[in-house]
Design a protein around this motif. Structure first.
Motif, PDB file in Angstrom:
ATOM      1  N   CYS A   1       0.827  -1.211   0.000  1.00 49.29           N
ATOM      2  CA  CYS A   1       0.000   0.000   0.000  1.00 49.29           C
ATOM      3  C   CYS A   1       0.862   1.261   0.000  1.00 49.29           C
ATOM      4  N   ALA A   2       2.046   1.176   0.593  1.00 50.41           N
ATOM      5  CA  ALA A   2       2.927   2.344   0.679  1.00 50.41           C
ATOM      6  C   ALA A   2       3.653   2.624  -0.629  1.00 50.41           C
ATOM      7  N   LEU A   3       3.685   1.641  -1.530  1.00 50.88           N
ATOM      8  CA  LEU A   3       4.411   1.802  -2.791  1.00 50.88           C
ATOM      9  C   LEU A   3       3.528   2.437  -3.866  1.00 50.88           C
ATOM     10  N   PRO A   4       4.133   3.163  -4.809  1.00 47.92           N
ATOM     11  CA  PRO A   4       3.376   3.601  -5.993  1.00 47.92           C
ATOM     12  C   PRO A   4       2.849   2.384  -6.745  1.00 47.92           C
ATOM     13  N   ALA A   5       1.711   2.538  -7.397  1.00 49.60           N
ATOM     14  CA  ALA A   5       1.055   1.406  -8.060  1.00 49.60           C
ATOM     15  C   ALA A   5       1.983   0.680  -9.026  1.00 49.60           C
ATOM     16  N   GLU A   6       2.835   1.420  -9.723  1.00 53.73           N
ATOM     17  CA  GLU A   6       3.697   0.797 -10.737  1.00 53.73           C
ATOM     18  C   GLU A   6       4.828  -0.028 -10.120  1.00 53.73           C
ATOM     19  N   GLN A   7       5.075   0.136  -8.832  1.00 54.09           N
ATOM     20  CA  GLN A   7       6.157  -0.604  -8.186  1.00 54.09           C
ATOM     21  C   GLN A   7       5.649  -1.801  -7.370  1.00 54.09           C
ATOM     22  N   ARG A   8       4.356  -1.998  -7.349  1.00 56.70           N
ATOM     23  CA  ARG A   8       3.787  -3.061  -6.534  1.00 56.70           C
ATOM     24  C   ARG A   8       3.910  -4.429  -7.201  1.00 56.70           C
ATOM     25  N   GLN A   9       3.757  -5.461  -6.386  1.00 57.97           N
ATOM     26  CA  GLN A   9       3.733  -6.825  -6.903  1.00 57.97           C
ATOM     27  C   GLN A   9       2.446  -7.040  -7.708  1.00 57.97           C
ATOM     28  N   PRO A  10       2.393  -8.107  -8.515  1.00 59.18           N
ATOM     29  CA  PRO A  10       1.184  -8.373  -9.313  1.00 59.18           C
ATOM     30  C   PRO A  10      -0.047  -8.552  -8.422  1.00 59.18           C
ATOM     31  N   LYS A  11      -1.199  -8.264  -8.970  1.00 58.83           N
ATOM     32  CA  LYS A  11      -2.454  -8.358  -8.214  1.00 58.83           C
ATOM     33  C   LYS A  11      -2.742  -9.781  -7.755  1.00 58.83           C
ATOM     34  N   THR A  12      -2.235 -10.760  -8.510  1.00 58.63           N
ATOM     35  CA  THR A  12      -2.448 -12.147  -8.085  1.00 58.63           C
ATOM     36  C   THR A  12      -1.776 -12.408  -6.737  1.00 58.63           C
ATOM     37  N   ILE A  13      -0.627 -11.784  -6.514  1.00 63.23           N
ATOM     38  CA  ILE A  13       0.062 -11.911  -5.227  1.00 63.23           C
ATOM     39  C   ILE A  13      -0.743 -11.210  -4.140  1.00 63.23           C
ATOM     40  N   HIS A  14      -1.208  -9.978  -4.454  1.00 59.29           N
ATOM     41  CA  HIS A  14      -2.020  -9.237  -3.480  1.00 59.29           C
ATOM     42  C   HIS A  14      -3.259 -10.027  -3.080  1.00 59.29           C
ATOM     43  N   ARG A  15      -3.936 -10.580  -4.068  1.00 62.95           N
ATOM     44  CA  ARG A  15      -5.160 -11.322  -3.788  1.00 62.95           C
ATOM     45  C   ARG A  15      -4.874 -12.520  -2.887  1.00 62.95           C
ATOM     46  N   HIS A  16      -3.788 -13.228  -3.193  1.00 62.90           N
ATOM     47  CA  HIS A  16      -3.467 -14.420  -2.414  1.00 62.90           C
ATOM     48  C   HIS A  16      -3.129 -14.051  -0.959  1.00 62.90           C
TER      49      HIS A  16
ATOM     50  N   THR B   1     -14.735  -4.776   9.051  1.00 62.63           N
ATOM     51  CA  THR B   1     -14.862  -3.318   8.927  1.00 62.63           C
ATOM     52  C   THR B   1     -13.809  -2.730   8.006  1.00 62.63           C
ATOM     53  N   PHE B   2     -12.549  -3.175   8.156  1.00 57.02           N
ATOM     54  CA  PHE B   2     -11.448  -2.497   7.464  1.00 57.02           C
ATOM     55  C   PHE B   2     -10.846  -3.303   6.309  1.00 57.02           C
ATOM     56  N   GLY B   3     -11.112  -4.611   6.264  1.00 57.06           N
ATOM     57  CA  GLY B   3     -10.547  -5.427   5.191  1.00 57.06           C
ATOM     58  C   GLY B   3     -10.914  -4.960   3.798  1.00 57.06           C
ATOM     59  N   PRO B   4     -12.204  -4.627   3.540  1.00 53.26           N
ATOM     60  CA  PRO B   4     -12.578  -4.171   2.204  1.00 53.26           C
ATOM     61  C   PRO B   4     -11.798  -2.937   1.749  1.00 53.26           C
ATOM     62  N   MET B   5     -11.394  -2.091   2.696  1.00 49.56           N
ATOM     63  CA  MET B   5     -10.616  -0.904   2.343  1.00 49.56           C
ATOM     64  C   MET B   5      -9.227  -1.293   1.821  1.00 49.56           C
ATOM     65  N   LEU B   6      -8.630  -2.337   2.417  1.00 45.58           N
ATOM     66  CA  LEU B   6      -7.324  -2.804   1.944  1.00 45.58           C
ATOM     67  C   LEU B   6      -7.445  -3.414   0.546  1.00 45.58           C
ATOM     68  N   CYS B   7      -8.507  -4.194   0.364  1.00 42.20           N
ATOM     69  CA  CYS B   7      -8.728  -4.801  -0.956  1.00 42.20           C
ATOM     70  C   CYS B   7      -8.910  -3.717  -2.020  1.00 42.20           C
ATOM     71  N   ALA B   8      -9.666  -2.696  -1.685  1.00 43.66           N
ATOM     72  CA  ALA B   8      -9.904  -1.599  -2.647  1.00 43.66           C
ATOM     73  C   ALA B   8      -8.607  -0.857  -2.944  1.00 43.66           C
ATOM     74  N   ALA B   9      -7.767  -0.664  -1.925  1.00 40.83           N
ATOM     75  CA  ALA B   9      -6.512   0.069  -2.109  1.00 40.83           C
ATOM     76  C   ALA B   9      -5.587  -0.666  -3.078  1.00 40.83           C
ATOM     77  N   LEU B  10      -5.644  -2.000  -3.057  1.00 43.41           N
ATOM     78  CA  LEU B  10      -4.791  -2.794  -3.939  1.00 43.41           C
ATOM     79  C   LEU B  10      -5.540  -3.311  -5.157  1.00 43.41           C
TER      80      LEU B  10
END
Length: 326
Positions: free
Chosen positions: A276-291, A312-321
């Motif tokens: 979440c702290a990284l710019p979108a272009e530097q993040r790992q693939p979404k498949t990794i995030h989802r897992h 309460t807060f999990g959906p916010m993390l999913c939306a951020a990634l």
């Protein structure tokens, strides 16, 4: 999972009569392929011995007795009065030499105990009325020594089972980038981090120097990663930072989540916070995030109090990634 899975093969070796040294060689190859430097370092020290500056794991510390020799009675215990430090020092020994040497001692020892002579440094610690009573030796239980290779085998098996549980397979010795990313999240607390120490050397069964020991887990480092990332997130998105903080606090204070699961959840949340702290272009693939988010949700699902905070807060993390777990 393919029948040639390196992880399944490692589990089979750990459960079989395969020697611990051969098991460690196989585990070292797997750890190297997965890029797990800390686990590979632990294996290297088990195979080559722990240097003086490295604290050895707790399972390598065994009970010992300080003994002398009486011409009539033979071996007799030495009582160290009025010095609790010396009593503690000589009642426990940390064995730092290679696992192959420990196995050799076990193979060549026929009785229930074995002994090692004191080193000059150890003898210098004793009061004069004791130190002149040569020869002085430490006596150990053979069964306590046997617990060391058993602990090594259990650590490797535990690690391999956790890798399989998290979806890391390895076809032959080929691992995907996703395998390597997930493997970084799998921790084994029993072997601990290898950290520097200034404890006095202790003689081992073959009179080589060892080091006083304590197991050090990576929890402090994980929390440091987590809260450093949370602070970075707060600078750009205070609400997301607050969501991460609430989850971190809920995990830490949970009364229903087992300690082992708290460690897993903290590791998983630290990874999410770093992404979440990284710019979108530097993040790992979404498949990794989802897992990882799926693993986090499953881990938190084992504790009723933290699961409520996740809702309460999990959906916010999913939306951020930009991932969905549905």
């Amino acid at each position: 999972m393919p029948s040639t899975s390196a992880i399944l093969e490692l589990q089979e070796l750990a459960r079989s009569q395969t020697s611990v040294t051969d098991l460690l060689r196989h585990a070292k190859a797997v750890a190297s392929k997965l890029g797990l430097d800390e686990f590979e370092e632990w294996i290297r020290h088990e195979m080559n011995g722990y240097p003086d500056a490295i604290k050895v794991p707790e399972y390598r510390t065994i009970s010992s007795k300080l003994m002398s020799t009486d011409l009539i009675q033979g071996r007799i215990p030495i009582a160290l009065k009025d010095d609790s430090h010396l009593v503690e020092y000589f009642s426990r020994t940390s064995l730092a030499h290679p696992i192959s040497q420990i196995l050799h001692i076990l193979q060549t020892t026929t009785g229930p105990t074995f002994e090692s002579e004191l080193s000059p440094k150890e003898q210098a610690k004793l009061p004069e009325e004791v130190s002149h009573r040569l020869p002085l030796v430490r006596r150990y239980s053979t069964s306590s020594l046997a617990s060391i290779p058993d602990a090594v085998r259990d650590n490797v098996l535990d690690w391999a089972l956790r890798l399989e549980k998290q979806g890391v397979a390895g076809e032959g010795m080929i691992f995907t980038q996703k395998d390597r990313q997930i493997a970084q999240m799998v921790t084994i607390n029993n072997f601990g981090s290898l950290i520097q120490g200034d404890h006095a050397n202790l003689a081992t069964a073959n009179n080589s120097p060892g080091a006083a020991v304590s197991a050090a887990s990576g929890d402090a480092r994980t929390h440091q990663r987590l809260f450093k990332s949370i602070e970075a997130v707060k600078n750009s998105d205070s609400q997301l930072g607050e969501a991460l903080t609430q989850l971190a606090n809920a995990i830490s204070s949970s009364k229903t989540l087992a300690s082992e699961k708290k460690t897993e959840a903290t590791e998983q949340l630290a990874f999410v916070a770093e992404q979440c702290a990284l710019p979108a272009e530097q993040r790992q693939p979404k498949t990794i995030h989802r897992h990882i988010l799926w693993l986090l949700r499953e881990t938190l699902g084992l504790g009723a109090d933290v699961l409520q905070v996740w809702t309460t807060f999990g959906p916010m993390l999913c939306a951020a990634l930009s991932v969905s777990l549905s």
